[in-house]
Design a protein around this motif. Structure first.
Motif, mmCIF file in Angstrom:
data_model
loop_
_atom_site.group_PDB
_atom_site.id
_atom_site.type_symbol
_atom_site.label_atom_id
_atom_site.label_comp_id
_atom_site.label_asym_id
_atom_site.label_seq_id
_atom_site.Cartn_x
_atom_site.Cartn_y
_atom_site.Cartn_z
ATOM 1 N N MET A 26 71.793 54.138 65.054
ATOM 2 C CA MET A 26 71.871 55.315 64.197
ATOM 3 C C MET A 26 70.955 55.063 63.014
ATOM 4 N N HIS A 27 70.400 56.124 62.461
ATOM 5 C CA HIS A 27 69.503 55.952 61.331
ATOM 6 C C HIS A 27 69.864 56.903 60.204
ATOM 7 N N GLU A 28 69.368 56.560 59.046
ATOM 8 C CA GLU A 28 69.590 57.350 57.839
ATOM 9 C C GLU A 28 68.241 57.473 57.137
ATOM 10 N N LEU A 29 67.891 58.672 56.765
ATOM 11 C CA LEU A 29 66.628 58.915 56.083
ATOM 12 C C LEU A 29 66.865 59.187 54.606
ATOM 13 N N ASP A 30 65.971 58.689 53.784
ATOM 14 C CA ASP A 30 65.954 58.981 52.354
ATOM 15 C C ASP A 30 64.522 59.408 52.039
ATOM 16 N N LEU A 35 63.782 54.546 55.306
ATOM 17 C CA LEU A 35 64.420 54.758 56.604
ATOM 18 C C LEU A 35 65.284 53.533 56.844
ATOM 19 N N ARG A 36 66.571 53.742 57.107
ATOM 20 C CA ARG A 36 67.489 52.644 57.388
ATOM 21 C C ARG A 36 68.113 52.857 58.765
ATOM 22 N N TRP A 37 68.466 51.769 59.440
ATOM 23 C CA TRP A 37 69.118 51.889 60.739
ATOM 24 C C TRP A 37 70.070 50.733 60.957
ATOM 25 N N ARG A 38 70.947 50.929 61.941
ATOM 26 C CA ARG A 38 71.817 49.854 62.432
ATOM 27 C C ARG A 38 72.129 50.163 63.883
ATOM 28 N N SER A 46 69.962 45.579 62.134
ATOM 29 C CA SER A 46 69.875 46.621 61.115
ATOM 30 C C SER A 46 68.604 46.376 60.333
ATOM 31 N N GLU A 48 65.591 48.205 57.241
ATOM 32 C CA GLU A 48 65.141 49.241 56.325
ATOM 33 C C GLU A 48 63.625 49.173 56.216
ATOM 34 N N THR A 50 60.727 50.729 53.723
ATOM 35 C CA THR A 50 60.533 51.457 52.474
ATOM 36 C C THR A 50 59.059 51.806 52.321
#
Length: 129
Positions: A26-30, A35-38, A46, A48, A50
């Protein structure tokens, strides 16, 4: 996406260690900075990425990648070899290079659409620590 060489994939599959080269995450965008994932399956990992603008260079970005992972006990000793570390480094560098190329192409297309075809591409530098 990371590309694992086909011979390595076959070897890993034959050894019954498919989860070393394939997993769901799964990932998370800022946007536009991170971009972060685990991982959700396979090897626990996991990370990141930047994105930081380079001062004085409006079309340049420094990309930093940080990743952590836990390998199964069987693979642990292999991961400590120079060959394995070199493979990971080359694989990640290739992934970052393809990412840079895709972003530059997208930026060039956006500039061309905005100015009627003048061109220009963003420059990204991949800095891996």
């Amino acid at each position: 996406a990371l590309r694992v060489p086909r011979p390595l994939t076959r070897l890993v599959n034959a050894a019954g260690l498919q989860n070393l080269v394939q997993w769901e995450a799964m990932h998370e965008l800022d946007p536009p900075r991170a971009l972060r994932w685990r991982s959700l399956s396979g090897v626990q990992n996991s990370g990141e990425a930047t994105f930081t603008p380079v001062a004085g260079q409006p079309r340049a970005t420094t990309v930093r990648l940080r990743m952590s992972y836990t390998l199964p006990d069987l693979a642990g000793p292999l991961a400590e070899t120079r060959l394995a570390q070199s493979f990971v480094r080359r694989t990640m560098h290739g992934a970052m290079t393809r990412f840079r190329d895709a972003m530059e192409a997208q930026a060039a297309a956006a500039v061309a659409a905005d100015d009627g075809g003048g061109g220009g591409a963003a420059i990204a530098e991949a800095a891996m620590e």
